[in-house]
Design an enzyme around this catalytic site. Structure first.
Site, mmCIF file in Angstrom:
data_model
loop_
_atom_site.group_PDB
_atom_site.id
_atom_site.type_symbol
_atom_site.label_atom_id
_atom_site.label_comp_id
_atom_site.label_asym_id
_atom_site.label_seq_id
_atom_site.Cartn_x
_atom_site.Cartn_y
_atom_site.Cartn_z
ATOM 1 N N HIS A 1 -15.709 -1.601 -27.388
ATOM 2 C CA HIS A 1 -16.400 -0.967 -28.513
ATOM 3 C C HIS A 1 -17.010 -1.979 -29.461
ATOM 4 C CE1 HIS A 1 -14.303 2.665 -27.192
ATOM 5 N NE2 HIS A 1 -15.227 3.319 -27.864
ATOM 6 N N GLY A 2 -16.355 -3.085 -29.650
ATOM 7 C CA GLY A 2 -16.927 -4.049 -30.588
ATOM 8 C C GLY A 2 -16.127 -5.323 -30.607
#
Lengths: 361, 464
Positions: free
Chosen positions: B321-322
């Site tokens: 996701h990040g």
């Protein structure tokens, strides 16, 4: 085929829901009274009621908050003037909104003996702000817009984005009422109670309203250097109005205001063509100190052009110059209590002198 | 070009008109050009990256089919994975790794900093590419001969920037054996487009205002109720935002004759975290299951291996996701919850149990999900801990949501419960014209009254 029909019906359903809620009196009767739309509607309803309570010597005044006078004080000398004054002005409004106000306030264009418009200036001075793109208009008049107004109203804006917003709002009013509607849903009981309170009290609150007696006494402006010397105790709001209004720098004169006035006053005058109602223009006291006349090179005076029409009267431009003193203004824009106390009877007398004696039946 | 803008709807209308008015052989070219145009409207520079990855994976697929030696095949697979993960790693994780390396070496935090712009949708199209190459390697997918077909698989605009992650076999089944969408498909497509737009603009963006206000000024918003309501708002925002986007993506694909998998199935009605992950971002969780969890051994190596695999899968899922420790912690939190749940559940199937306990289970699961969102949304670990402290040990505070927000949440709960029991949205698309049109009209009206038209809040998953 099925999907096309579904889409068509769904869109019709949307317009139907929107119309049911916002084009009938169901929702507009319960608008937040302190919102732009709510204020506009309260004033409109208050004046519609006043029409039933008064005879045919009614004079309606229209303007923004600069047109600060007290009808109560003007009406104290009705025995002398013969006219009853009502103020249908809305703070922050302009001639575009007045057009829609009058269209519903006076559908037959014959209810008033005179309609008085209070203006800052008879000459057309462009400011930095484009009046065509004043989105507040949409919020003021949203409850007044009809299907047939949508295209025309939207086109009166200059910017494409605003044209789109105005068209969308005029067709589907829910887009404009969104915030009001959500606030209503948050506490419907409170809203209904407040609306009912306003309905009961609005006439007396506004008719008997007494303005503050703050003043700008001691204000000095050096017009050669465009500097102001503020009197002691001047607050930030007062300074802001002095800087932004009284001492505004001249903007390039491109004829925007002239076109705007010609369009919207033109429409109002067309509605009243052949009517018994006189249209009167007055120049409001310009401020606590008059700006130099040559501050901006104003190329036209559209109001002066209107004077050529048969039922249009222009009040002497300098009729209220005597009120242009710092001690009669609460800030650079608005008269204070003393200013209003002097202006209101002066206005009534002036209108009477222009209209002649009342022929009240 | 956000899905919820007039520009995008004009673009979509033009694409649909061109697509259906062109001879059939031209149609994929139209979609390809439209997709590249769509991507270029964000940042034309990254078209080159997209093309490079397309060429690499297309070539890898072709080689894998030509080469029969196991070693050579493995080498091709590794080359392709290295290229995909290399690009992803560089663009997405370089600065994260650089910052942590600098801290380890006692150097200034930005000692290795590079001004890198994250290409839009790189995480999604990289995973899609990887799944294709791995499937070809495993023999589950035939290599695609036509480079145009493969390029379209990677850059198809409805799902290019935020999924759903489409498997090659589904996409090529639709592309190579393309049929005009049926009336049902068009009906469903329209419904999903409208539903998605309503979810995004009337729900997600309204809750976003509260969540952004709260997480933008955590220190200025102390209090337990304040924190819970801020996190609750974010929980609803991220669900409506992402599922709204996905609904629109699936809907417009249907209008073009493509069938994307379902990506959300009312995750906040889940009765456990395992159930939650079977309902949330399904295309990612199944991807992680098929290409990470199962290759790691899944649940075949005993209890502890299962827990390890769950943790690793979710940690990497979080990192996907990040590039921040917060996402790693979020992934770890999810992995830990899944493992703990497995300890208590044993081998019993998910969802089995006393029905009267369901509401309690659903509320607990929702609360656990909300706690996870704290790490997901907060700017950093310090802020996450500050929010958690307020949630569990703060003064009472005040609720940030206004009554009409609760109304929105209530409406969505009723719709979700109805959908859970009778899939009525699906049935509505097959209902008589008047009923279906009424359903759409209600959504339009909801959009009109609650849509956030004065702000442009980007889709959350666009940043991944």
């Amino acid at each position: 085929m099925r999907c096309g029909l579904v889409c068509l019906l769904a869109v019709l359903g949307l317009f139907g829901c929107d119309a049911l809620l916002f084009r009938t009196p169901i929702y507009p009767s319960y608008l937040e009274p302190d919102s732009s739309t709510g204020q506009f509607e309260l004033i409109l309803r208050r004046e519609q009621t006043a029409q039933t309570l008064n005879g045919d010597n009614l004079v309606a005044t229209l303007g923004n908050s600069r047109f600060a006078y007290a009808p109560r004080l003007s009406n104290e000398i009705t025995f002398r003037t013969g006219y009853a004054f009502r103020h249908a002005g809305v703070a922050g409004s302009d001639v575009r909104t007045w057009y829609y106000m009058l269209r519903d306030l006076d559908p037959a264009a014959s209810r008033y003996r005179a309609i008085v418009f209070g203006l800052d200036d008879f000459d057309d001075e462009d400011g930095l702000f484009d009046p065509n793109d004043d989105m507040r208009s949409l919020h003021y008049v949203i409850a007044r817009l009809r299907w047939s107004d949508a295209w025309d109203f939207a086109r009166s804006f200059d910017s494409r984005r605003l044209q789109f917003e105005a068209l969308r709002g005029a067709l589907l009013k829910g887009f404009v009422y969104q915030a009001d509607f959500r606030a209503f849903l948050s506490d419907p009981r409170k809203r209904i109670d407040y609306v009912q309170l306003c309905r009961r009290g609005y006439e007396s609150w506004t008719y008997d309203y007494v303005e503050t007696n703050n003043s700008l006494a001691g204000l000095e402006v050096d017009w050669s250097a465009w500097t102001a010397k503020y009197p002691p105790g001047t607050d930030q709001d007062q300074r802001d109005t002095i800087r932004n209004f009284l001492m505004r720098k001249p903007a390039p004169q491109i004829g925007r205001i002239a076109n705007y006035r010609r369009l919207w006053f033109g429409r109002i005058l067309d509605r009243y063509r052949g009517s018994r109602t006189r249209i009167i223009f007055i120049r409001l006291p310009r401020g606590p100190l008059p700006r130099p006349d040559d501050a901006a090179r104003k190329a036209s005076g559209s109001v002066l052009e209107f004077a050529a029409r048969p039922n249009v009267l222009l009040c002497d431009e300098h009729a209220f110059d005597s009120l242009e003193h710092p001690e009669l203004f609460r800030d650079a824009l608005h008269l204070n209590r003393d200013g209003i106390a002097r202006f209101s009877p002066m206005l009534a007398e002036k209108i009477r002198s222009m209209l002649g004696p009342s022929t009240q039946r | 070009m956000l899905f919820n803008t007039t520009t995008f709807f004009i673009f979509l209308a033009v694409v649909l008109v061109l697509f259906y008015s062109s001879p059939r052989p031209w149609r994929k070219y139209i979609l390809l050009v439209a997709s590249y145009y769509f991507y270029a409207s964000w940042n034309p520079k990254f078209i080159a990256l997209l093309l490079t990855l397309t060429v690499i994976d297309y070539t890898a697929g072709m080689w894998l089919e030509k080469v029969s030696a196991a070693r050579a095949r493995k080498a091709v697979l590794i080359l392709s994975l290295t290229a995909n993960l290399g690009f992803l790693g560089f663009f997405k994780y370089y600065n994260f790794l650089g910052r942590n390396l600098a801290l380890l070496l006692g150097r200034p935090e930005n000692a290795f900093f590079l001004d890198i712009v994250l290409p839009l949708g790189i995480s999604f199209h990289t995973f899609q590419s990887i799944s294709y190459v791995v499937d070809v390697y495993r023999g589950q997918q035939k290599a695609v001969r036509n480079p145009i077909d493969y390029a379209l698989f990677i850059c198809f605009f409805p799902q290019l920037v935020a999924g759903p992650i489409v498997r090659a076999r589904h996409f090529f089944h639709d592309l190579l054996d393309w049929h005009s969408p049926s009336t049902d498909d068009v009906s469903r497509g329209l419904m999903l487009m409208t539903l998605g737009l309503t979810k995004k603009m009337a729900f997600a963006d309204q809750f976003a205002r509260i969540a952004n206000d709260y997480f933008g000024h955590v220190a200025a918003n102390p209090g337990m109720l304040t924190a819970w309501s801020g996190v609750f708002a974010f929980g609803l925002q991220i669900y409506f935002d992402f599922s709204g986007y996905t609904d629109m993506a699936i809907g417009m694909a249907l209008l073009l004759g493509f069938h994307f998998p379902v990506n959300f199935r009312r995750p906040y009605l889940a009765s456990s975290i395992t159930d939650f992950w079977r309902r949330w971002h399904i295309s990612l969780s199944t991807w992680l299951r098929d290409y990470l969890y199962i290759p790691l051994g899944g649940n075949r190596g005993g209890r502890w291996r299962t827990y390890r695999n769950l943790m690793l899968t979710m940690l990497l899922g979080g990192l996907w996701h990040g590039a921040s420790w917060n996402f790693v912690i979020w992934g770890g939190y999810q992995g830990a919850l899944l493992s703990v749940e497995r300890v208590f559940r044993g081998d019993r199937p998910v969802g089995e149990g006393r029905p009267w306990l369901y509401p309690l289970k659903a509320i607990v699961t929702f609360a656990l999900a909300l706690v996870g969102w704290v790490f997901f949304r907060s700017a950093n670990l310090t802020e996450s801990l500050a929010v958690l402290r307020q949630m569990f040990a703060g003064a009472p505070g005040h609720i940030l949501l206004e009554p009409w927000h609760w109304g929105l949440a209530g409406v969505s709960l009723v719709v979700a419960l109805g959908e859970e029991h009778s899939e009525w949205l699906e049935r509505l698309t097959k209902a008589p014209v008047l009923a279906y049109a009424s359903g759409l009209a209600v959504m339009f009206f909801f959009l009109e009254m609650f849509g956030a038209f004065d702000v442009a809040i980007p889709f959350i998953y666009f940043q991944f």
